[in-house]
Design a protein around this motif. Structure first.
Motif, PDB file in Angstrom:
ATOM      1  N   ILE A 151       0.837  -1.204   0.000  1.00  0.00           N
ATOM      2  CA  ILE A 151       0.000   0.000   0.000  1.00  0.00           C
ATOM      3  C   ILE A 151       0.871   1.252   0.000  1.00  0.00           C
ATOM      4  O   ILE A 151       0.595   2.227  -0.711  1.00  0.00           O
ATOM      5  CB  ILE A 151      -0.941  -0.007   1.220  1.00  0.00           C
ATOM      6  N   ALA A 152       1.938   1.237   0.803  1.00  0.00           N
ATOM      7  CA  ALA A 152       2.832   2.396   0.884  1.00  0.00           C
ATOM      8  C   ALA A 152       3.459   2.703  -0.468  1.00  0.00           C
ATOM      9  O   ALA A 152       3.575   3.872  -0.870  1.00  0.00           O
ATOM     10  CB  ALA A 152       3.918   2.140   1.933  1.00  0.00           C
ATOM     11  N   ARG A 153       3.843   1.649  -1.179  1.00  0.00           N
ATOM     12  CA  ARG A 153       4.432   1.862  -2.506  1.00  0.00           C
ATOM     13  C   ARG A 153       3.393   2.394  -3.491  1.00  0.00           C
ATOM     14  O   ARG A 153       3.675   3.277  -4.308  1.00  0.00           O
ATOM     15  CB  ARG A 153       5.043   0.557  -3.034  1.00  0.00           C
ATOM     16  N   GLN A 154       2.167   1.866  -3.428  1.00  0.00           N
ATOM     17  CA  GLN A 154       1.123   2.294  -4.351  1.00  0.00           C
ATOM     18  C   GLN A 154       0.730   3.746  -4.113  1.00  0.00           C
ATOM     19  O   GLN A 154       0.519   4.513  -5.060  1.00  0.00           O
ATOM     20  CB  GLN A 154      -0.108   1.402  -4.198  1.00  0.00           C
ATOM     21  N   LEU A 155       0.642   4.143  -2.825  1.00  0.00           N
ATOM     22  CA  LEU A 155       0.174   5.485  -2.488  1.00  0.00           C
ATOM     23  C   LEU A 155       1.304   6.451  -2.158  1.00  0.00           C
ATOM     24  O   LEU A 155       1.049   7.592  -1.756  1.00  0.00           O
ATOM     25  CB  LEU A 155      -0.805   5.397  -1.303  1.00  0.00           C
ATOM     26  N   HIS A 156       2.551   5.962  -2.287  1.00  0.00           N
ATOM     27  CA  HIS A 156       3.734   6.790  -2.008  1.00  0.00           C
ATOM     28  C   HIS A 156       3.705   7.349  -0.583  1.00  0.00           C
ATOM     29  O   HIS A 156       3.810   8.556  -0.358  1.00  0.00           O
ATOM     30  CB  HIS A 156       3.837   7.944  -3.021  1.00  0.00           C
ATOM     31  N   LEU A 157       3.551   6.445   0.383  1.00  0.00           N
ATOM     32  CA  LEU A 157       3.451   6.817   1.786  1.00  0.00           C
ATOM     33  C   LEU A 157       4.757   6.559   2.521  1.00  0.00           C
ATOM     34  O   LEU A 157       5.560   5.723   2.115  1.00  0.00           O
ATOM     35  CB  LEU A 157       2.327   6.026   2.466  1.00  0.00           C
ATOM     36  N   GLU A 158       4.931   7.272   3.637  1.00  0.00           N
ATOM     37  CA  GLU A 158       6.095   7.065   4.478  1.00  0.00           C
ATOM     38  C   GLU A 158       5.912   5.783   5.295  1.00  0.00           C
ATOM     39  O   GLU A 158       4.783   5.389   5.602  1.00  0.00           O
ATOM     40  CB  GLU A 158       6.287   8.250   5.426  1.00  0.00           C
ATOM     41  N   PRO A 159       7.034   5.135   5.701  1.00  0.00           N
ATOM     42  CA  PRO A 159       6.929   3.924   6.529  1.00  0.00           C
ATOM     43  C   PRO A 159       6.177   4.151   7.839  1.00  0.00           C
ATOM     44  O   PRO A 159       5.542   3.234   8.366  1.00  0.00           O
ATOM     45  CB  PRO A 159       8.402   3.563   6.788  1.00  0.00           C
ATOM     46  N   SER A 160       6.234   5.367   8.391  1.00  0.00           N
ATOM     47  CA  SER A 160       5.553   5.664   9.654  1.00  0.00           C
ATOM     48  C   SER A 160       4.038   5.550   9.534  1.00  0.00           C
ATOM     49  O   SER A 160       3.327   5.509  10.544  1.00  0.00           O
ATOM     50  CB  SER A 160       5.917   7.069  10.139  1.00  0.00           C
ATOM     51  N   TYR A 161       3.533   5.470   8.295  1.00  0.00           N
ATOM     52  CA  TYR A 161       2.089   5.341   8.084  1.00  0.00           C
ATOM     53  C   TYR A 161       1.558   4.054   8.700  1.00  0.00           C
ATOM     54  O   TYR A 161       0.374   3.971   9.032  1.00  0.00           O
ATOM     55  CB  TYR A 161       1.797   5.371   6.586  1.00  0.00           C
ATOM     56  N   LEU A 162       2.427   3.061   8.876  1.00  0.00           N
ATOM     57  CA  LEU A 162       2.008   1.805   9.495  1.00  0.00           C
ATOM     58  C   LEU A 162       1.423   2.054  10.871  1.00  0.00           C
ATOM     59  O   LEU A 162       0.394   1.474  11.239  1.00  0.00           O
ATOM     60  CB  LEU A 162       3.202   0.846   9.601  1.00  0.00           C
ATOM     61  N   ALA A 163       2.074   2.905  11.662  1.00  0.00           N
ATOM     62  CA  ALA A 163       1.569   3.200  13.008  1.00  0.00           C
ATOM     63  C   ALA A 163       0.198   3.866  12.938  1.00  0.00           C
ATOM     64  O   ALA A 163      -0.695   3.568  13.742  1.00  0.00           O
ATOM     65  CB  ALA A 163       2.554   4.093  13.755  1.00  0.00           C
ATOM     66  N   HIS A 164       0.014   4.786  11.967  1.00  0.00           N
ATOM     67  CA  HIS A 164      -1.279   5.466  11.831  1.00  0.00           C
ATOM     68  C   HIS A 164      -2.369   4.485  11.389  1.00  0.00           C
ATOM     69  O   HIS A 164      -3.511   4.568  11.847  1.00  0.00           O
ATOM     70  CB  HIS A 164      -1.160   6.604  10.823  1.00  0.00           C
ATOM     71  N   LEU A 165      -2.001   3.560  10.517  1.00  0.00           N
ATOM     72  CA  LEU A 165      -2.971   2.570  10.037  1.00  0.00           C
ATOM     73  C   LEU A 165      -3.426   1.671  11.183  1.00  0.00           C
ATOM     74  O   LEU A 165      -4.618   1.392  11.344  1.00  0.00           O
ATOM     75  CB  LEU A 165      -2.343   1.730   8.924  1.00  0.00           C
ATOM     76  N   THR A 166      -2.461   1.231  11.989  1.00  0.00           N
ATOM     77  CA  THR A 166      -2.795   0.396  13.145  1.00  0.00           C
ATOM     78  C   THR A 166      -3.616   1.173  14.154  1.00  0.00           C
ATOM     79  O   THR A 166      -4.616   0.678  14.698  1.00  0.00           O
ATOM     80  CB  THR A 166      -1.509  -0.124  13.812  1.00  0.00           C
ATOM     81  N   SER A 167      -3.214   2.408  14.412  1.00  0.00           N
ATOM     82  CA  SER A 167      -3.936   3.229  15.390  1.00  0.00           C
ATOM     83  C   SER A 167      -5.359   3.515  14.936  1.00  0.00           C
ATOM     84  O   SER A 167      -6.262   3.649  15.769  1.00  0.00           O
ATOM     85  CB  SER A 167      -3.185   4.541  15.625  1.00  0.00           C
ATOM     86  N   ALA A 168      -5.583   3.604  13.618  1.00  0.00           N
ATOM     87  CA  ALA A 168      -6.944   3.829  13.115  1.00  0.00           C
ATOM     88  C   ALA A 168      -7.859   2.666  13.488  1.00  0.00           C
ATOM     89  O   ALA A 168      -9.002   2.871  13.913  1.00  0.00           O
ATOM     90  CB  ALA A 168      -6.918   4.019  11.594  1.00  0.00           C
ATOM     91  N   VAL A 169      -7.354   1.437  13.344  1.00  0.00           N
ATOM     92  CA  VAL A 169      -8.144   0.265  13.735  1.00  0.00           C
ATOM     93  C   VAL A 169      -8.408   0.301  15.234  1.00  0.00           C
ATOM     94  O   VAL A 169      -9.539   0.062  15.691  1.00  0.00           O
ATOM     95  CB  VAL A 169      -7.423  -1.044  13.349  1.00  0.00           C
ATOM     96  N   GLN A 170      -7.362   0.606  16.011  1.00  0.00           N
ATOM     97  CA  GLN A 170      -7.514   0.646  17.459  1.00  0.00           C
ATOM     98  C   GLN A 170      -8.495   1.736  17.878  1.00  0.00           C
ATOM     99  O   GLN A 170      -9.325   1.524  18.774  1.00  0.00           O
ATOM    100  CB  GLN A 170      -6.153   0.880  18.133  1.00  0.00           C
TER     101      GLN A 170
END
Length: 387
Positions: free
Chosen positions: A29-48
């Motif tokens: 997803i990060a490669r497709q949307l050109h996102l920073e690696p730190s986006y993983l934390a935001h993605l997880t936090s969104a679920v939480q």
């Protein structure tokens, strides 16, 4: 009666597979949307965050106590499966993806704690063992998307999203068709907006809840950073490893420790086994600088397996203690509000480690996770000294 627990376990496993579906394919997803690696934390936090919002609403409205928990579970599983599909849309952008993950987390509030409520309504005796299997199913469901991602199918990474949505729908249907409401269920007749707080008046409930909160500070941060830790080691030592497969195996082994903890609790007591597991995982946090950067790969991998075994073994035992000490009329809401607070704590620890982690302190940053288990142990010891 014999089929009920296996069905609950399988349904829990199927439905919770949507939890980390986004994490398993984050690199793609990060490669497709050109996102920073730190986006993983935001993605997880969104679920939480979604889960927290859902559990708060479910607790305040006493959903699992006022309505059939089996029907609540099924409805939430079907809705979560549908929303999870949104993450696979070709037109998805970063903001919409966050919203999809938030909404998925919201309806997981009607799956994980409600599944525990259903099990406790069926199994008063041996509840620790039953919840050991149930939380083990959650662990396996959490790890499963990493396994799907590790399989070289030649298909788009989106098949992980599609597969987990199908599993969630099947789990909800199985629960509805094969599991009746339990014989120990006591339906709440009236809406009490503060009923979910009544359990905290009980010292045993408070001690178990605060032990659980300390456990949660560590648990999800560990799970989120397992692929990060493996990836960093692979890069530093040019090691040959399948990060997705190892992430699955390391997280999934916790399902076995949940089951083992449930059986051990029948002999030694849930509180004693939970305390031992919490102490062990706290020790792993403190020892992490020595073991996570060891030159010998077998030491590094073995340590992660040991940490994974310890970090989750106490979870079903705390849930057992909470369920046993909760008022029967608000048991579902009490379990749900404790889950809500616990998952709020996970966001703090995940974001804190993400914000502070740099290459200079990467060796020591995971020692911060020891704070939660240490405070949890203090809460359990205070209860022991006062009882």
């Amino acid at each position: 009666m014999k089929r009920i627990l296996p069905v609950i376990i399988i349904a829990q496993f199927f439905c919770t597979s949507v939890w980390f579906a986004g994490n398993a394919i984050m690199g793609d997803i990060a490669r497709q949307l050109h996102l920073e690696p730190s986006y993983l934390a935001h993605l997880t936090s969104a679920v939480q965050l979604g889960f927290i919002a859902g559990t708060l609403i479910f607790a305040v409205l006493s959903i699992a106590d006022r309505f059939s928990p089996v029907k609540v579970f099924c409805c939430c599983a079907m809705i979560a499966a549908t929303i999870n599909l949104g993450a696979g849309l070709n037109s998805i952008d970063a903001a919409t993806l966050i919203m999809c993950r938030f909404a998925t987390g919201f309806f997981l509030a009607g799956i994980y704690p409600v599944g525990m409520k259903i099990a406790s309504d069926h199994y008063q005796q041996g509840l620790g063992k039953s919840l050991g299997f149930l939380v083990g199913a959650l662990v396996l469901g959490t790890a499963f998307p990493h396994f799907l991602k590790s399989i070289d199918t030649g298909l788009s990474y989106k098949y992980v999203i599609y597969a987990t949505s199908v599993l969630s729908a099947l789990g909800g249907i199985a629960m509805l068709l094969l599991v009746p409401d339990g014989p120990h269920r006591k339906q709440g007749q009236r809406l009490h907006f503060n009923g979910f707080l009544s359990g905290f008046r009980n010292p045993g409930f408070r001690a178990a809840a605060f032990g659980y909160f300390g456990h949660m500070w560590e648990l999800y941060a560990f799970w989120v950073f397992v692929p990060v830790i493996l990836g960093a080691y692979k890069e530093s030592y040019a090691a040959e490893m399948n990060v997705s497969l190892l992430s699955f195996l390391i997280i999934a082994i916790g399902s076995l420790s949940c089951v083992a903890g449930g059986y051990l609790s029948q002999k030694f007591g849930a509180k004693r086994v939970a305390t031992a597991a919490l102490l062990t995982s706290c020790t792993c946090c403190i020892a992490s600088p020595l073991c996570l950067f060891a030159n010998a790969m077998w030491v590094f991998i073995a340590f992660l397996f040991i940490w994974s075994i310890a970090v989750i073994a106490d979870s079903p035992l705390f849930s057992t203690l909470i369920a046993q000490n909760a008022p029967i009329e608000t048991k579902g809401s009490s379990l749900t509000i404790v889950n809500s607070i616990g998952f709020a704590i996970t966001i703090v620890s995940i974001q804190l480690v993400t914000a502070l982690r740099v290459s200079a302190n990467a060796q020591y940053i995971y020692m911060l996770l020891a704070i939660g288990p240490a405070l949890g142990l203090i809460a359990l010891m205070k209860k022991s000294s006062s009882s």
